[in-house]
Design an enzyme around this catalytic site. Structure first.
Site, PDB file in Angstrom:
ATOM      1  N   ASP A   1      56.973  20.328  23.547  1.00  0.00           N
ATOM      2  CA  ASP A   1      55.641  20.299  24.170  1.00  0.00           C
ATOM      3  C   ASP A   1      55.730  21.121  25.445  1.00  0.00           C
ATOM      4  O   ASP A   1      56.761  21.717  25.733  1.00  0.00           O
ATOM      5  CB  ASP A   1      55.206  18.850  24.488  1.00  0.00           C
ATOM      6  CG  ASP A   1      53.681  18.726  24.549  1.00  0.00           C
ATOM      7  OD1 ASP A   1      53.055  19.520  25.290  1.00  0.00           O
ATOM      8  OD2 ASP A   1      53.116  17.863  23.857  1.00  0.00           O
TER       9      ASP A   1
ATOM     10  N   ARG B   1      25.034  50.447  38.823  1.00  0.00           N
ATOM     11  CA  ARG B   1      25.139  49.163  38.122  1.00  0.00           C
ATOM     12  C   ARG B   1      24.288  48.121  38.846  1.00  0.00           C
ATOM     13  O   ARG B   1      23.820  48.341  39.956  1.00  0.00           O
ATOM     14  CB  ARG B   1      26.600  48.707  38.039  1.00  0.00           C
ATOM     15  CG  ARG B   1      27.223  48.438  39.382  1.00  0.00           C
ATOM     16  CD  ARG B   1      28.724  48.288  39.298  1.00  0.00           C
ATOM     17  NE  ARG B   1      29.110  47.001  38.735  1.00  0.00           N
ATOM     18  CZ  ARG B   1      30.278  46.384  38.999  1.00  0.00           C
ATOM     19  NH1 ARG B   1      31.170  46.953  39.784  1.00  0.00           N
ATOM     20  NH2 ARG B   1      30.560  45.227  38.476  1.00  0.00           N
TER      21      ARG B   1
ATOM     22  N   HIS C   1      41.728  50.487  45.476  1.00  0.00           N
ATOM     23  CA  HIS C   1      41.029  51.503  44.678  1.00  0.00           C
ATOM     24  C   HIS C   1      39.654  50.996  44.233  1.00  0.00           C
ATOM     25  O   HIS C   1      38.861  51.760  43.722  1.00  0.00           O
ATOM     26  CB  HIS C   1      41.866  51.979  43.479  1.00  0.00           C
ATOM     27  CG  HIS C   1      42.090  50.966  42.414  1.00  0.00           C
ATOM     28  ND1 HIS C   1      43.254  50.877  41.707  1.00  0.00           N
ATOM     29  CD2 HIS C   1      41.301  49.995  41.904  1.00  0.00           C
ATOM     30  CE1 HIS C   1      43.178  49.911  40.828  1.00  0.00           C
ATOM     31  NE2 HIS C   1      41.996  49.358  40.926  1.00  0.00           N
ATOM     32  N   HIS C   2      39.398  49.704  44.445  1.00  0.00           N
ATOM     33  CA  HIS C   2      38.047  49.183  44.209  1.00  0.00           C
ATOM     34  C   HIS C   2      37.140  49.474  45.398  1.00  0.00           C
ATOM     35  O   HIS C   2      35.966  49.152  45.378  1.00  0.00           O
ATOM     36  CB  HIS C   2      38.086  47.675  43.968  1.00  0.00           C
ATOM     37  CG  HIS C   2      38.875  47.285  42.753  1.00  0.00           C
ATOM     38  ND1 HIS C   2      38.305  47.180  41.514  1.00  0.00           N
ATOM     39  CD2 HIS C   2      40.186  46.997  42.585  1.00  0.00           C
ATOM     40  CE1 HIS C   2      39.227  46.834  40.631  1.00  0.00           C
ATOM     41  NE2 HIS C   2      40.384  46.717  41.253  1.00  0.00           N
TER      42      HIS C   2
ATOM     43  N   SER D   1      51.540  42.850  20.563  1.00  0.00           N
ATOM     44  CA  SER D   1      52.947  43.115  20.255  1.00  0.00           C
ATOM     45  C   SER D   1      53.491  42.165  19.196  1.00  0.00           C
ATOM     46  O   SER D   1      54.562  42.408  18.636  1.00  0.00           O
ATOM     47  CB  SER D   1      53.797  42.994  21.524  1.00  0.00           C
ATOM     48  OG  SER D   1      53.322  43.879  22.498  1.00  0.00           O
TER      49      SER D   1
ATOM     50  N   SER E   1      42.830  24.398  38.620  1.00  0.00           N
ATOM     51  CA  SER E   1      43.156  24.320  37.198  1.00  0.00           C
ATOM     52  C   SER E   1      44.086  25.454  36.791  1.00  0.00           C
ATOM     53  O   SER E   1      45.098  25.241  36.105  1.00  0.00           O
ATOM     54  CB  SER E   1      41.857  24.356  36.393  1.00  0.00           C
ATOM     55  OG  SER E   1      42.107  24.784  35.082  1.00  0.00           O
ATOM     56  N   SER E   2      43.783  26.667  37.246  1.00  0.00           N
ATOM     57  CA  SER E   2      44.604  27.826  36.887  1.00  0.00           C
ATOM     58  C   SER E   2      46.014  27.696  37.428  1.00  0.00           C
ATOM     59  O   SER E   2      46.988  28.016  36.751  1.00  0.00           O
ATOM     60  CB  SER E   2      44.004  29.103  37.458  1.00  0.00           C
ATOM     61  OG  SER E   2      42.925  29.508  36.699  1.00  0.00           O
TER      62      SER E   2
ATOM     63  N   HIS F   1      27.017  35.875  34.369  1.00  0.00           N
ATOM     64  CA  HIS F   1      27.678  36.488  33.210  1.00  0.00           C
ATOM     65  C   HIS F   1      29.117  36.852  33.572  1.00  0.00           C
ATOM     66  O   HIS F   1      30.057  36.504  32.843  1.00  0.00           O
ATOM     67  CB  HIS F   1      26.914  37.732  32.757  1.00  0.00           C
ATOM     68  CG  HIS F   1      27.689  38.634  31.850  1.00  0.00           C
ATOM     69  ND1 HIS F   1      27.989  38.293  30.546  1.00  0.00           N
ATOM     70  CD2 HIS F   1      28.267  39.840  32.048  1.00  0.00           C
ATOM     71  CE1 HIS F   1      28.706  39.265  29.990  1.00  0.00           C
ATOM     72  NE2 HIS F   1      28.885  40.214  30.881  1.00  0.00           N
TER      73      HIS F   1
ATOM     74  N   HIS G   1      42.533  42.460  41.780  1.00  0.00           N
ATOM     75  CA  HIS G   1      43.218  43.396  40.912  1.00  0.00           C
ATOM     76  C   HIS G   1      44.291  42.752  40.046  1.00  0.00           C
ATOM     77  O   HIS G   1      44.287  42.938  38.837  1.00  0.00           O
ATOM     78  CB  HIS G   1      43.715  44.661  41.607  1.00  0.00           C
ATOM     79  CG  HIS G   1      43.938  45.701  40.560  1.00  0.00           C
ATOM     80  ND1 HIS G   1      42.912  46.441  40.028  1.00  0.00           N
ATOM     81  CD2 HIS G   1      45.027  45.994  39.809  1.00  0.00           C
ATOM     82  CE1 HIS G   1      43.366  47.165  39.033  1.00  0.00           C
ATOM     83  NE2 HIS G   1      44.648  46.915  38.879  1.00  0.00           N
TER      84      HIS G   1
ATOM     85  N   GLU H   1      44.168  39.848  39.088  1.00  0.00           N
ATOM     86  CA  GLU H   1      43.342  39.084  38.143  1.00  0.00           C
ATOM     87  C   GLU H   1      43.028  39.913  36.899  1.00  0.00           C
ATOM     88  O   GLU H   1      43.023  39.414  35.768  1.00  0.00           O
ATOM     89  CB  GLU H   1      42.048  38.657  38.840  1.00  0.00           C
ATOM     90  CG  GLU H   1      40.954  38.099  37.939  1.00  0.00           C
ATOM     91  CD  GLU H   1      41.293  36.756  37.330  1.00  0.00           C
ATOM     92  OE1 GLU H   1      42.160  36.053  37.888  1.00  0.00           O
ATOM     93  OE2 GLU H   1      40.709  36.418  36.287  1.00  0.00           O
TER      94      GLU H   1
ATOM     95  N   TRP I   1      29.683  39.041  40.565  1.00  0.00           N
ATOM     96  CA  TRP I   1      30.888  38.200  40.426  1.00  0.00           C
ATOM     97  C   TRP I   1      31.896  38.526  41.508  1.00  0.00           C
ATOM     98  O   TRP I   1      32.810  37.762  41.753  1.00  0.00           O
ATOM     99  CB  TRP I   1      31.496  38.343  39.033  1.00  0.00           C
ATOM    100  CG  TRP I   1      32.469  39.468  38.883  1.00  0.00           C
ATOM    101  CD1 TRP I   1      32.166  40.759  38.593  1.00  0.00           C
ATOM    102  CD2 TRP I   1      33.892  39.405  39.023  1.00  0.00           C
ATOM    103  NE1 TRP I   1      33.319  41.504  38.556  1.00  0.00           N
ATOM    104  CE2 TRP I   1      34.398  40.706  38.805  1.00  0.00           C
ATOM    105  CE3 TRP I   1      34.808  38.377  39.302  1.00  0.00           C
ATOM    106  CZ2 TRP I   1      35.756  41.013  38.865  1.00  0.00           C
ATOM    107  CZ3 TRP I   1      36.161  38.692  39.357  1.00  0.00           C
ATOM    108  CH2 TRP I   1      36.622  39.991  39.144  1.00  0.00           C
TER     109      TRP I   1
ATOM    110  N   LYS J   1      53.557  51.315  26.848  1.00  0.00           N
ATOM    111  CA  LYS J   1      53.194  50.256  25.913  1.00  0.00           C
ATOM    112  C   LYS J   1      52.433  50.827  24.718  1.00  0.00           C
ATOM    113  O   LYS J   1      52.727  50.492  23.562  1.00  0.00           O
ATOM    114  CB  LYS J   1      52.342  49.187  26.610  1.00  0.00           C
ATOM    115  CG  LYS J   1      53.070  48.504  27.745  1.00  0.00           C
ATOM    116  CD  LYS J   1      52.418  47.220  28.177  1.00  0.00           C
ATOM    117  CE  LYS J   1      52.876  46.086  27.324  1.00  0.00           C
ATOM    118  NZ  LYS J   1      54.046  45.367  27.804  1.00  0.00           N
TER     119      LYS J   1
ATOM    120  N   THR K   1      51.706  51.618  31.388  1.00  0.00           N
ATOM    121  CA  THR K   1      50.700  51.292  30.376  1.00  0.00           C
ATOM    122  C   THR K   1      50.811  52.257  29.203  1.00  0.00           C
ATOM    123  O   THR K   1      50.714  51.863  28.038  1.00  0.00           O
ATOM    124  CB  THR K   1      49.284  51.353  30.985  1.00  0.00           C
ATOM    125  OG1 THR K   1      49.304  50.651  32.234  1.00  0.00           O
ATOM    126  CG2 THR K   1      48.265  50.715  30.075  1.00  0.00           C
TER     127      THR K   1
ATOM    128  N   TYR L   1      44.890  42.114  35.560  1.00  0.00           N
ATOM    129  CA  TYR L   1      46.086  42.123  34.704  1.00  0.00           C
ATOM    130  C   TYR L   1      46.353  40.749  34.114  1.00  0.00           C
ATOM    131  O   TYR L   1      46.923  40.648  33.027  1.00  0.00           O
ATOM    132  CB  TYR L   1      47.280  42.685  35.481  1.00  0.00           C
ATOM    133  CG  TYR L   1      47.051  44.148  35.751  1.00  0.00           C
ATOM    134  CD1 TYR L   1      47.209  45.077  34.732  1.00  0.00           C
ATOM    135  CD2 TYR L   1      46.586  44.589  36.973  1.00  0.00           C
ATOM    136  CE1 TYR L   1      46.940  46.413  34.935  1.00  0.00           C
ATOM    137  CE2 TYR L   1      46.310  45.922  37.188  1.00  0.00           C
ATOM    138  CZ  TYR L   1      46.477  46.836  36.166  1.00  0.00           C
ATOM    139  OH  TYR L   1      46.195  48.148  36.375  1.00  0.00           O
TER     140      TYR L   1
END
Lengths: 533, 382
Positions: A108, A453, A305-306, A271, A172-173, A79, A256, A258, A144, A334, A331, A260
């Site tokens: 293009d 979790r 921080h993870h 926006s 690909s990314s 998932h 991290h 990732e 994950w 924004k 943040t 963002y």
């Protein structure tokens, strides 16, 4: 379609879309590739969502009802992987493909053939990944985040295929980001200066740099896993002198930014939508650009921080706590700017605006819990509980996913040439909104009350909020079929869309006909059409 | 509409179910305040940051919903044209920054205190295994017996599989809890024998990863005698959800009595291990141990979950040379989930589980392994 042909025939003899399957296999057209990405993403969204519903069904009541713990772990893992790499990221790349050339007045993407390749890698990567579930020993079952040594020494044999799939997705990314950067830097229409670019273009430019910076780190870390599994190295194996914590540092140095990568383009979308439906220019365009850049910079210095519970030195804990708290500042800017844009506007509430407003409110709630999680001593209590699950789902589902849905409704008339069914759109919004809050809000309580979790079964005091959450999950999940129906209905016909589509819409994409012809901006747009945002 | 009807049906059904079954229906909303200075400080930090978030939320969402209600096109308003103000941007950059500093100061203080594990009065080593905890008490002098034991989920498989009604402490109960004295600074030294686990007791506000190859330390001074429960917090494989933590905090005098009892118990086991065991005793005890320690992977009936967890029924290792069975059990199989049970179980338990496995699930070797055989094997340099 006939209108499309007339326009292209006038310019060129052969450049209509090809017929049949080859159109999609060989296409180098940014609009076709954008559509491919979006359909692929939606398919993965349904698949990843189905896995989530398996999880929610099992957690509906205490006890083991439907699935075994071993399979439950595969479900949580798949998932997560599918939603992150298969649903959210490709959706943003699809939007980038469709919109960046239209927004900057380019014909293009800069590298159209590579564009084709970066899309067509994905179905293969995900086929490999999903196929691991049918292999002996089952698919990836380590979450994950695939922490070593659970994902190396103790992993099922299919992990090798998982590693290969991650490599392919990463390739690909990276190609997709190179394309975005090359397009934005080189192909802006005359007059489209950097500080006139729509924020979606800005946020994607910054996102693309983040991707190029961190995807190789992910590739590196899975390669180290591969070597630990097959070639006798001990990068993450303590018994061989390795370091399991090193894995987490490397993973989150990717992970991290990732996070963002999955939210910055969402900022760009919101926006664009809020000013349109507030009929008022975006408040603080410059500060929005700088805030995005600050968030991107900070994303590189907060990864640990993870990992507050791995036992870092005090100085390390304090540094990562302070740096993480700092993210709240840009943040916050924004969010304040979006509110200031709505303030004294003349608002209407079509489906894209509803999703955008829900984004602002619910993403901010995810932001609040983010600040709470930054407080290290409190994080000792929150870490690895449902509080964290609630936090990142608030940021990713009513955050990133709602912004993607908002974008789909907002630009759908430009893509198809028809207005979507507003009643069904609003129904979809309200069911999703209620469902998502029923699903994730009680998870805050579960986490605070002590539910870890990634567990297939739980103690009895967690029963009440779990069944509420499961009911919300099924409501949210099945509501997404409405979106599918609305999109198909809109492709097949409806009220003709005007070129501008929305009364308050600004930007080059609204100056081309609806539907956008197969080729647009073969000659640069009139510089007079380019306004400050 | 069908899905909606189903939804209401499931809502109604589950409501009925939870109220009629008279389950321990808790609606806990918040973090426990806990029983240590650390847990109360953490709770206070949590509540402070929470109320800051609520206050900011009220202001920001208040402004937003006020605009949504008043500044809508249907009310005939004309949109304003302002779109920037450096002054306002600076204000709403600085105010959050100041709030964050106000939060960072107490957080730094609490965190610094949490790191001071010095001058502990009792040291306990906590070792994570797939999927159980080992507690090892550090001795003050080497004449004492080393008190160390494994702590395994004691909730029965019938409860988990919904065969019988679930008990009050479903999934939060163990066979042998960690026992510590109150009002004493207890230092925990944490590591792991296989993958990463995390030892978490919410009432102590302690959560720390147990990592192979590393020793993490943390500490606690429990103020109230009582039973405190927690769970493994880091995904550690299949049975991650089934390795709870149960801590009994006893008043210091009671703790001393308990500790002395453990010393006597260890000597007693050593004596019993010299005695002969009957087939019936071995099979009965073996079954209990199997259901507690082995059944998660090797499954009821010993069928396993190939290829990761091999079957025991008809297996060469379980039915062939008894030394092979013993080696597998005592030393484990490195690089797999098969742990080394040589230290997890005492010789009586080891002997009975070997006898049980060799004479169950259709295996029929007929031999009764004695504790003395196991001891000889372990002491014989394996």
């Amino acid at each position: 379609m006939s209108a499309t042909h007339t326009i292209s025939d006038a310019h060129d003899h052969h450049h209509g879309p090809a017929k049949g399957l080859t159109r999609w296999l060989y296409t180098t057209n940014h609009k076709d590739i954008g559509s491919l990405y979006l359909w692929f993403s939606f398919t993965m969204f349904l698949l990843g969502g189905a896995f989530a519903l398996v999880i929610r069904a099992e957690l509906f009541q205490p006890g083991l009802q439907f699935i075994e713990p071993a399979f439950f772990n595969q479900m949580t893992t798949m998932h997560g992987l599918i939603m992150v790499f298969g649903a959210v990221m490709p959706a943003f790349v699809g939007l980038a493909n469709w919109l960046i050339p239209l927004m900057i007045g380019a014909p293009d993407m800069a590298l159209p053939r590579m564009n084709n390749w970066s899309f067509w890698l994905l179905p293969f990567a995900f086929t490999i990944m999903v196929s691991t579930m049918f292999m002996e020993g089952g698919g990836p079952n380590f979450g994950w985040t695939f922490y070593a040594p659970l994902s190396t020494t103790y992993a099922p044999p299919s992990t090798t295929f998982f590693i290969f799939a991650v490599h392919v997705m990463g390739a690909s990314s990276i190609m997709g980001s190179i394309n975005v950067i090359a397009t934005i830097l080189n192909m802006r229409a005359p007059g489209m200066t950097f500080m006139k670019m729509p924020l979606f273009v800005w946020t994607w430019l910054i996102t693309a740099y983040l991707l190029i910076a961190v995807m190789p780190v992910l590739a590196g870390v899975v390669t180290m896993m591969l070597f630990d599994i097959h070639f006798g190295t001990s990068f993450f194996n303590a018994a061989g002198g390795g370091d399991p914590v090193l894995f987490q540092h490397l993973f989150w140095f990717f992970g991290h930014p990732e996070v963002y990568i999955m939210i910055l383009p969402a900022f760009g979308i919101v926006s664009a939508i809020i000013p349109t439906f507030a009929r008022k220019r975006l408040f603080g365009y410059d500060s929005m650009v700088y805030a995005t850049a600050s968030i991107a910079f900070l994303s590189f210095i907060v990864w640990a921080h993870h990992m507050f519970t791995v036992g870092m030195p005090l100085a390390g804990q304090l540094f990562f706590m302070y740096a993480t708290m700092l993210i709240a500042v840009p943040t916050g800017v924004k969010v304040f700017n979006w509110v200031a844009t709505m303030f004294r506007g003349a608002m209407t509430f079509e489906t894209p605006m509803l999703f955008a407003i829900a984004f602002v409110v619910l993403f901010t709630m995810g932001g609040f819990t983010g600040v709470m999680l930054a407080i290290t001593p409190a994080d000792f209590q929150y870490h690895d509980t449902y509080f964290v699950v609630a936090h990142f789902h608030y940021v990713l589902v009513p955050g990133a996913v709602f912004s993607i849905m908002a974008a789909a409704y907002y630009w759908l008339p430009k893509w198809t040439g028809y207005m979507y069914d507003e009643t069904l759109g609003k129904l979809h919004f309200w069911l999703s909104f209620i469902g998502v809050n029923l699903l994730f809000f009680p998870q805050h309580f579960l986490g605070l009350a002590g539910m870890p979790r990634r567990i297939p079964d739980y103690a009895l005091q967690f029963a009440n909020f779990n069944w509420i959450s499961s009911v919300g999950g099924f409501l949210f999940g099945f509501s997404q079929l409405i979106l599918l129906f609305v999109v198909i209905k809109c492709i097949r016909g409806g009220k003709k869309a005007t070129d501008q589509v929305w009364e308050g819409a600004q930007g080059l994409e609204w100056t081309v006909p609806s539907p956008a012809p197969y080729h647009t901006f073969e000659t640069p747009p009139d510089p007079k059409l380019i306004h400050a945002q | 509409m069908l899905s909606k009807a189903k939804l209401w049906l499931s809502l109604a059904l589950s409501t009925l179910l939870f109220w009629s079954a008279g389950l321990h229906a808790a609606w806990d909303l918040n973090m426990p305040r806990g029983v240590t200075q650390m847990s109360r400080d953490t709770y206070d930090l949590h509540m402070t940051i929470f109320w800051w978030c609520v206050a900011i939320g009220v202001v920001v969402f208040g402004a937003m919903f006020w605009s949504i209600i008043n500044h809508r096109k249907s009310k005939g308003v004309q949109p304003a044209t302002f779109h920037e103000s450096t002054k306002v941007e600076i204000i709403w950059t600085i105010i959050p920054f100041l709030i964050l500093i106000a939060m960072a100061i107490p957080a730094t203080r609490v965190l610094t205190a949490a790191y001071d594990a010095s001058e502990s009065e009792l040291d306990v080593q906590i070792i994570g295994y797939q999927w159980r905890w080992e507690y090892r008490y550090m001795r003050e002098n080497m004449d004492e017996e080393e008190v160390s034991f494994f702590s395994v989920l004691s909730t029965s498989r019938e409860e988990i599989n919904n065969g019988i009604e679930k008990g009050e402490n479903y999934l939060l109960e163990v066979d042998r809890p960690l026992v510590i004295p109150t009002e004493t600074k207890v230092r925990f030294l944490m590591t792991s024998a296989d993958v990463i686990h995390a030892w978490w007791v919410p009432d102590f506000a302690i959560k720390k990863d147990t990592i192979p190859g590393f020793i993490n330390e943390t500490w606690v001074i429990v103020e109230e005698p009582g039973i405190y429960r927690g769970q493994c917090a880091e995904l550690c494989g299949m049975e991650h959800g089934f390795m709870p933590i149960e801590v009994h905090a006893l008043a210091p005098a009671d703790y001393q009595a308990w500790y002395a009892e453990q010393q006597a118990g260890i000597r007693q086991v050593r004596e019993l291990a010299a005695a002969e065991m009957s087939m019936e005793d071995a099979m009965a005890q073996g079954e209990t141990i199997y259901n507690r320690n082995c059944v998660a992977c090797h499954q009821p009936g010993g069928v396993g979950m190939p290829p990761v967890f091999p079957a025991l029924a008809g297996s060469v290792k379980a039915t062939g040379d008894v030394a092979v069975t013993m080696d597998t059990l005592v030393n484990g199989v490195p690089g797999t989930a098969m742990a080394a049970y040589g230290r997890q179980l005492n010789p009586i338990e080891l002997a009975s589980i070997i006898t049980y496995v060799r004479n169950s699930f259709g295996n029929n070797t007929g031999d009764v392994v004695q504790p003395a055989d196991v001891n000889a094997y372990i002491e014989g340099g394996q």
